[in-house]
Design an enzyme around this catalytic site. Structure first.
Site, PDB file in Angstrom:
ATOM      1  N   TYR A  33       3.536 -21.277   1.667  1.00 13.10           N
ATOM      2  CA  TYR A  33       4.695 -21.021   2.516  1.00 13.10           C
ATOM      3  C   TYR A  33       4.453 -21.551   3.916  1.00 13.10           C
ATOM      4  O   TYR A  33       3.319 -21.862   4.297  1.00 13.10           O
ATOM      5  CB  TYR A  33       5.008 -19.521   2.564  1.00 13.10           C
ATOM      6  CG  TYR A  33       4.067 -18.701   3.417  1.00 13.10           C
ATOM      7  CD1 TYR A  33       4.440 -18.285   4.697  1.00 13.10           C
ATOM      8  CD2 TYR A  33       2.795 -18.329   2.961  1.00 13.10           C
ATOM      9  CE1 TYR A  33       3.594 -17.535   5.486  1.00 13.10           C
ATOM     10  CE2 TYR A  33       1.936 -17.580   3.738  1.00 13.10           C
ATOM     11  CZ  TYR A  33       2.332 -17.189   5.005  1.00 13.10           C
ATOM     12  OH  TYR A  33       1.476 -16.446   5.790  1.00 13.10           O
ATOM     13  N   GLU A 179     -10.105 -14.455  12.139  1.00 11.18           N
ATOM     14  CA  GLU A 179      -8.781 -14.690  12.715  1.00 11.18           C
ATOM     15  C   GLU A 179      -7.961 -13.428  12.595  1.00 11.18           C
ATOM     16  O   GLU A 179      -8.411 -12.422  12.037  1.00 11.18           O
ATOM     17  CB  GLU A 179      -8.083 -15.833  11.992  1.00 11.18           C
ATOM     18  CG  GLU A 179      -7.891 -15.601  10.499  1.00 11.18           C
ATOM     19  CD  GLU A 179      -7.338 -16.819   9.782  1.00 11.18           C
ATOM     20  OE1 GLU A 179      -6.707 -17.681  10.428  1.00 11.18           O
ATOM     21  OE2 GLU A 179      -7.528 -16.909   8.544  1.00 11.18           O
TER      22      GLU A 179
END
Length: 282
Positions: A33, A179
């Site tokens: 996506y 992250e």
């Protein structure tokens, strides 16, 4: 009027938007996506998102359902049909639909679904006041550089963050921050050096990160591509994260530790303001 959604060549009201129960994205998480920001009705950093979309498709051996030019035209048509001024365009491409089998056929027809979401990107409370970050162990697979729809670890991380009264989560592995659950993580040291983890299979190559680092270079900031620990984050002069739906978001607390004076710092503010200025000038 209901939102218009794109499903495999057709623009339909969201109530009529349907995919097969045999779609491999639904059954296996077999798809990728992208999320592109929209300001003043225009796509932001979309070239970088399209490049990453193509790379992700290549990495999982899924052919593009149509050309980049046609995908961009579809994004803009969705923006137009939904009268979107500020928010995001979400796109998802899966390998397609077939009877459940781990092994896939090479001649499958990919599925492409896209829709818009209204979001406050330029003046949210998070951008104004900063956010608190919860820290979790990174339990994801080893190809995090592919923007896959397999997001259960991120869902759980953000849910845990919410349960701890935080607005988002950062992940750590082997003592180092990888992250954010859906963002790139940054700290700024006492001497004003911007620290960010180098791109690798361990993290997603952020599109907003690319644009922000270009701005940092123009502002003559010293940047170090290296891993940093949670302890380093606690001692940071400033911290922030970047994403397509959050742009440059200040981080004022990490795992219960207040960063500096608990307010968004001047370097973060400068990067934040310049990024929005550049985005609006597209």
């Amino acid at each position: 009027m209901s939102r218009i959604v794109y499903v495999n060549g057709a623009y339909v009201p969201e109530e009529e938007a349907k995919i097969s129960v045999f779609d491999r994205g639904f059954v296996f998480g077999d798809g990728i996506y992208e999320v592109s920001a929209v300001i003043d009705g225009k796509l932001v950093d979309n070239d970088a998102h399209m490049a990453r979309l193509g790379r992700s498709l290549k990495m999982i051996d899924v052919p593009a359902p149509m050309s980049d030019e046609d995908i961009i035209a579809m994004q803009n048509e969705l923006i137009k049909r939904n009268n979107l001024t500020e928010g995001v365009v979400y796109m998802q491409i899966t390998r397609g639909a077939a009877d459940r089998d781990f092994v896939y056929s090479k001649d499958m027809t990919p599925s492409l679904v896209a829709y818009t979401q209204v979001k406050n990107l330029t003046a949210s409370a998070a951008q104004k006041n900063g956010i608190a970050i919860h820290v979790v162990e990174d339990i994801r697979w080893q190809r995090r550089d592919i923007k896959t729809v397999m997001l259960l670890a991120q869902v759980l991380a953000k849910q845990e963050a919410t349960a701890h009264g935080c607005q988002d989560a950062w992940m750590q592995e082997d003592g180092y921050i990888t992250e954010g659950a859906s963002s790139s993580a940054f700290i700024i040291t006492e001497d004003g050096t911007l620290i960010v983890r180098p791109n690798s299979n361990a993290i997603l190559p952020g599109c907003t990160r690319i644009a922000m680092l270009k701005i940092a270079e123009e502002q003559n900031l010293k940047v170090e591509d290296r891993r940093f620990t949670l302890e380093e984050a606690f001692k940071a002069k400033e911290a922030f994260q970047t994403s397509a739906s959050g742009f440059v978001t200040p981080v004022v607390k990490i795992a219960g530790t207040v960063i500096a004076d608990g307010k968004p710092g001047p370097i973060t503010r400068s990067l934040q303001e310049k990024y929005i200025e550049v985005a609006k000038a597209v």
